[in-house]
Design an enzyme around this catalytic site. Sequence first.
Site, PDB file in Angstrom:
ATOM      1  N   ASP A   1      39.272  66.149  11.605  1.00 41.48           N
ATOM      2  CA  ASP A   1      38.030  66.475  10.860  1.00 41.48           C
ATOM      3  C   ASP A   1      37.028  66.447  11.779  1.00 41.48           C
ATOM      4  O   ASP A   1      35.779  65.555  11.467  1.00 41.48           O
ATOM      5  CB  ASP A   1      38.012  65.415   9.762  1.00 41.48           C
ATOM      6  CG  ASP A   1      39.360  65.463   8.947  1.00 41.48           C
ATOM      7  OD1 ASP A   1      39.942  66.257   8.608  1.00 41.48           O
ATOM      8  OD2 ASP A   1      39.342  64.079   8.585  1.00 41.48           O
TER       9      ASP A   1
ATOM     10  N   GLU B   1      37.696  71.060   0.508  1.00 39.63           N
ATOM     11  CA  GLU B   1      37.212  70.030   1.255  1.00 39.63           C
ATOM     12  C   GLU B   1      36.452  70.318   2.478  1.00 39.63           C
ATOM     13  O   GLU B   1      36.300  71.303   2.934  1.00 39.63           O
ATOM     14  CB  GLU B   1      38.279  68.963   1.267  1.00 39.63           C
ATOM     15  CG  GLU B   1      39.373  69.445   2.445  1.00 39.63           C
ATOM     16  CD  GLU B   1      40.680  68.142   2.522  1.00 39.63           C
ATOM     17  OE1 GLU B   1      40.611  67.581   1.506  1.00 39.63           O
ATOM     18  OE2 GLU B   1      41.233  68.249   3.302  1.00 39.63           O
TER      19      GLU B   1
END
Length: 823
Positions: A36, A285
């Site tokens: 991420d 997301e």
Amino acid sequence: MIPLTYLSIENTNVTKTDKEGQIAMNPNFKEVSVHDPSIYKEGDTYYVFGTHVEAAKSKDLMSWERFTNGYSTPENALYGDLSKNLAESFKWAGENDADSYGGFAVWAPEIFYNKDYLNEDGSNGAYMMYYSASSTYIRSAIGIAVSQDIEGPYEYKDTVIYSGFTKEESYDENSEVNKKWDNTNIAQLIADGIVDEVSPRWFGAGGTYNNTLFPNAIDANLFYDTDGKLWMTYGSWSGGIFILELDKSNGLPIYPGKDGKTEDGRMVDRYFGTKIAGGFTKSGEGPYVIYDEETEYYYLYVTYGWLGADGGYNMRVFRSEKPDGPYVDAKGDNAVLPGDVPNHMYGNKIMGNFLFDRKIGEDNKGFGFGYLSPGHNSVLYDEDKEERHLVFHTRFPNRGEAFEVRVHSIFMNEDHWPVASPFRYTGKKLKKVNNSDIEGVYKFINHGQDYSADVNRSTYIELEKNNKITGSFKGEWDKKNDYFANVTIDNTLYKGVFIEQWDPTQKEYVMTFTAQSDQGISIWGSKQARSSDKETVHAIKEELDIGSEEVSKDLDLPKEGANGATIEWESSNPEIISSDGNVTREENDIGMVTLTATIKLGEISEQKTFELTVNPTEEASISAHYGFEGNLEESSDSFSDGKVTGIEINKGDGTISFDEGIFGEAVYLDGQSGIKLPDKLVNSYEYTISYWIKPEELSPFTTTFFGGSETKWLSFVPMGPVDDKTMLWSGEEWYDAPTSYQVEADVWTHVAFSVNHGEVKVYLNGELEFEGDNFPNVLIGNNADFAIGVNHWDEPYKGWIDELMVFNGELQSEQVEQLATVN
């Protein structure tokens, strides 16, 4: 086992000469595993910060260096005393609680320099880290920590958004956190008159958190709008993505205070803000918004799917003229879903699973170049270099759950939609290209719109001199201005760019194209080194092989070779081996078959024959049995007895004991000991392993059965690297064979797995849990060690094991079911 988070691989430089006689170096990539990644450029250094308190830096976006130490505490590289510093957020989620029980869950930070932040000394400007603390798929919080140095340490300031709260007192499993809403910051916000009273929409049936409409509070992203306002978008999965304006002086949200709706009908919540994407339980997301001055659009990047190698993670993009939306895709569809509908039709898909797979006859080796589940990206517009970068993590074909950071270039097509480069960033820029440089054979990828574990594999097309496209697809191509690409495939127009890029399989710079349709579908092409048809066919013939002359399973007969050559097969006895490679074995009867391959490309054709013996079927027979009836004897007398070892397979002395088992007695391993089994315990390409386990504790990577060397091995683990599920896995070729769940501690479970020339099956309690192909041979010709409870690296197993049986041959499902039955 070395944790995958810390894997680092460095490539070696190779000198090449380009067409203009200039020296073109093989880019020097040094890999790093940061999940991420949030990108930021400070001076001449690029930084990425990610999940699990990891970060790295680079001078060129290719060679990365990690400078963090993960969750280490109290001397954490980013947060000092991690537990104490972020204690206020951890009261709600993220430390030794529920899904983070026994550790931490600090995820998906956003790094941002806020020039307006008011420091305690009255000065302005600070680096702000918006981190995520999480304990379940909905109970999370976003906190803020600040520093004057981008590398930290960061000091906690506040926790600003909570999710997963309930109407009344409630608790998750393995948690002492009372989830009632007044244990968040909402109670104080109401008391201060900032937010209206509790919203009934926040709760579903029984007072649970309404995650259909509201987000999981993770994945923050900050950006300025054209008026200088500061915004934070955030959220994950089921309830959608939200946005809040922030107070620039402290970075805190400006909560709406009251519910409402946008002009186009989207939700405005008094606490969570304005919804800009997703919802209705559908995936979405890692939001990232960036304003592009050239196009005058705000671009919203979102990742769909699940992050695992089998999860189909894929990146989508929408755009808007306003920071808070509405964001739409190329079709004009709103990023906020209209209801409980599939979301794969929404958003321009810029990258998903793909593989430029290697074909027989190509000069390069390996299996090709590709990604699995690329996503959770950030975006950087490098003003100094006038370059746009897509920064994300990805997994890889045939490497299990290992992940690394990747940086690809972003280009704007003529319709002002971003398209991503097929290969990694190496510093190449858009420049004028000639038609003669474009013409040729390309490997072609169509990313489509769907997402799944399936991989989009390359096919061949040719961009001909007359602007026609032939090969696997038909169409036309055209170059506009210096480098803009118009590619029409099957009557669909895709707009993008032509650019030279470094192809890691061909190990040279090649012409590529990336383009997107008005339906939001992306295509890629990579030009191939073209030899003559005769040379190509000959190379395919030389390389073409189908393995052993003795056949015991279906054959995977290749149908395509380099540069679009076809391979047709003919069998002398189709009843035994069909032209598609299907094998029919007879009991006690050997079959002889000649397979003939005809290789064609253009007007050139050659043949190659294979004389094969099809082995008869045989009943699997037991070759070793360890009953653990108070001893380590092998009861069939085919192998020597087991030997007690210490915490590693060939090291130290251990202690074992025996107690009541599933049948008679079982051996107990204390977490400091294991049992070394005889060499060559498995010496066949067809085998089955069966035994019972009763773990006393579950810990990552701990093996119950291990076979192999330190470099090539298989291991059956009750708690594996794929979502902590029980699984069989293998390295160094990284093969995952996960089951659907994790076995329970203090409960007997029957385990079995079989391998038949690469076909693997995994069973729990007699039920088939996994079936797959291409399982690597790591036991034959590898000086393999065998053991239960220990391997060369990991924490030893603690618990009971009983009735270990090794079979020559593959047991059938009903036989495994019988072994798993306790009468």
